[in-house]
Design a protein around this motif. Structure first.
Motif, PDB file in Angstrom:
ATOM      1  N   LEU A 192     -18.549   8.196   2.896  1.00 17.11           N
ATOM      2  CA  LEU A 192     -17.265   7.491   2.533  1.00 17.11           C
ATOM      3  C   LEU A 192     -17.121   6.332   3.720  1.00 17.11           C
ATOM      4  N   GLY A 193     -17.991   7.012   5.138  1.00 19.26           N
ATOM      5  CA  GLY A 193     -17.911   5.547   6.030  1.00 19.26           C
ATOM      6  C   GLY A 193     -18.072   4.130   5.077  1.00 19.26           C
ATOM      7  N   GLN A 194     -19.125   4.215   4.277  1.00 21.47           N
ATOM      8  CA  GLN A 194     -19.770   3.362   3.402  1.00 21.47           C
ATOM      9  C   GLN A 194     -19.122   2.622   2.410  1.00 21.47           C
ATOM     10  N   PHE A 195     -17.805   3.476   1.892  1.00 21.10           N
ATOM     11  CA  PHE A 195     -17.062   3.251   0.817  1.00 21.10           C
ATOM     12  C   PHE A 195     -16.441   2.498   1.320  1.00 21.10           C
ATOM     13  N   LEU A 196     -15.670   2.745   2.635  1.00 18.28           N
ATOM     14  CA  LEU A 196     -14.853   2.243   3.425  1.00 18.28           C
ATOM     15  C   LEU A 196     -15.413   1.139   3.812  1.00 18.28           C
ATOM     16  N   GLY A 197     -15.977   1.501   4.882  1.00 12.03           N
ATOM     17  CA  GLY A 197     -17.442   0.073   5.379  1.00 12.03           C
ATOM     18  C   GLY A 197     -17.409  -1.255   4.389  1.00 12.03           C
ATOM     19  N   ALA A 198     -17.654  -0.828   3.475  1.00 11.66           N
ATOM     20  CA  ALA A 198     -18.154  -2.413   2.154  1.00 11.66           C
ATOM     21  C   ALA A 198     -16.515  -3.094   2.553  1.00 11.66           C
ATOM     22  N   ARG A 199     -16.095  -2.394   2.820  1.00 12.53           N
ATOM     23  CA  ARG A 199     -14.506  -3.323   2.108  1.00 12.53           C
ATOM     24  C   ARG A 199     -14.254  -3.350   3.824  1.00 12.53           C
ATOM     25  N   GLY A 200     -14.403  -3.558   4.755  1.00  9.53           N
ATOM     26  CA  GLY A 200     -14.540  -3.596   5.767  1.00  9.53           C
ATOM     27  C   GLY A 200     -12.748  -3.412   6.069  1.00  9.53           C
ATOM     28  N   PHE A 201     -12.456  -2.252   5.829  1.00  6.42           N
ATOM     29  CA  PHE A 201     -11.774  -1.466   6.359  1.00  6.42           C
ATOM     30  C   PHE A 201     -12.324   0.021   7.615  1.00  6.42           C
ATOM     31  N   LEU A 202     -12.713   0.824   7.630  1.00  9.02           N
ATOM     32  CA  LEU A 202     -13.110   1.508   8.535  1.00  9.02           C
ATOM     33  C   LEU A 202     -13.371   1.296   9.747  1.00  9.02           C
ATOM     34  N   ARG A 203     -12.062   1.830  10.751  1.00  6.52           N
ATOM     35  CA  ARG A 203     -12.436   1.032  11.875  1.00  6.52           C
ATOM     36  C   ARG A 203     -12.805   3.035  13.152  1.00  6.52           C
ATOM     37  N   GLU A 204     -12.995   3.444  12.928  1.00  5.70           N
ATOM     38  CA  GLU A 204     -13.903   4.620  13.831  1.00  5.70           C
ATOM     39  C   GLU A 204     -14.079   5.500  13.497  1.00  5.70           C
ATOM     40  N   VAL A 205     -15.101   6.404  13.875  1.00  2.00           N
ATOM     41  CA  VAL A 205     -15.545   7.790  13.373  1.00  2.00           C
ATOM     42  C   VAL A 205     -14.913   8.663  14.368  1.00  2.00           C
ATOM     43  N   ALA A 206     -14.694   9.919  14.062  1.00  5.35           N
ATOM     44  CA  ALA A 206     -15.010  10.447  15.385  1.00  5.35           C
ATOM     45  C   ALA A 206     -14.655  12.265  15.147  1.00  5.35           C
ATOM     46  N   PRO A 207     -15.218  13.442  15.284  1.00  4.71           N
ATOM     47  CA  PRO A 207     -15.314  14.401  15.172  1.00  4.71           C
ATOM     48  C   PRO A 207     -13.537  15.112  15.274  1.00  4.71           C
ATOM     49  N   LEU A 208     -13.555  15.944  14.110  1.00  2.00           N
ATOM     50  CA  LEU A 208     -12.148  16.203  14.035  1.00  2.00           C
ATOM     51  C   LEU A 208     -11.995  17.410  15.488  1.00  2.00           C
ATOM     52  N   GLN A 209     -10.658  16.669  15.605  1.00  2.00           N
ATOM     53  CA  GLN A 209     -10.605  17.730  16.899  1.00  2.00           C
ATOM     54  C   GLN A 209      -9.338  19.247  16.233  1.00  2.00           C
TER      55      GLN A 209
END
Length: 68
Positions: A51-68
């Protein structure tokens, strides 16, 4: 009074996955959203990278964090 129907546990946003989510992938589409706006996809350990690669390839990913 105790709520006998607690909210369902969050699940992974990957298509067809029903695993519990443990990651929050925060993103935005700069062509549609203001810079401070964040949308969220949830991910299990298995789908966090794809999922991160999908968003990253489009320049959309801003951050990834553990779900709290």
């Amino acid at each position: 009074m105790i709520d006998e129907n607690p909210p369902p546990a969050p699940i992974c946003s990957a298509r067809g996955c029903t695993a519990p989510a443990v990651w929050s992938l925060r993103w935005n589409n700069p062509k549609l959203h203001t810079p401070e706006r964040r949308k969220t996809w949830l991910a299990c350990d298995e789908h966090r990278e794809t999922l991160g690669q999908f968003l990253g390839a489009r320049g959309f990913l801003r951050e990834v964090a553990p779900l709290q």
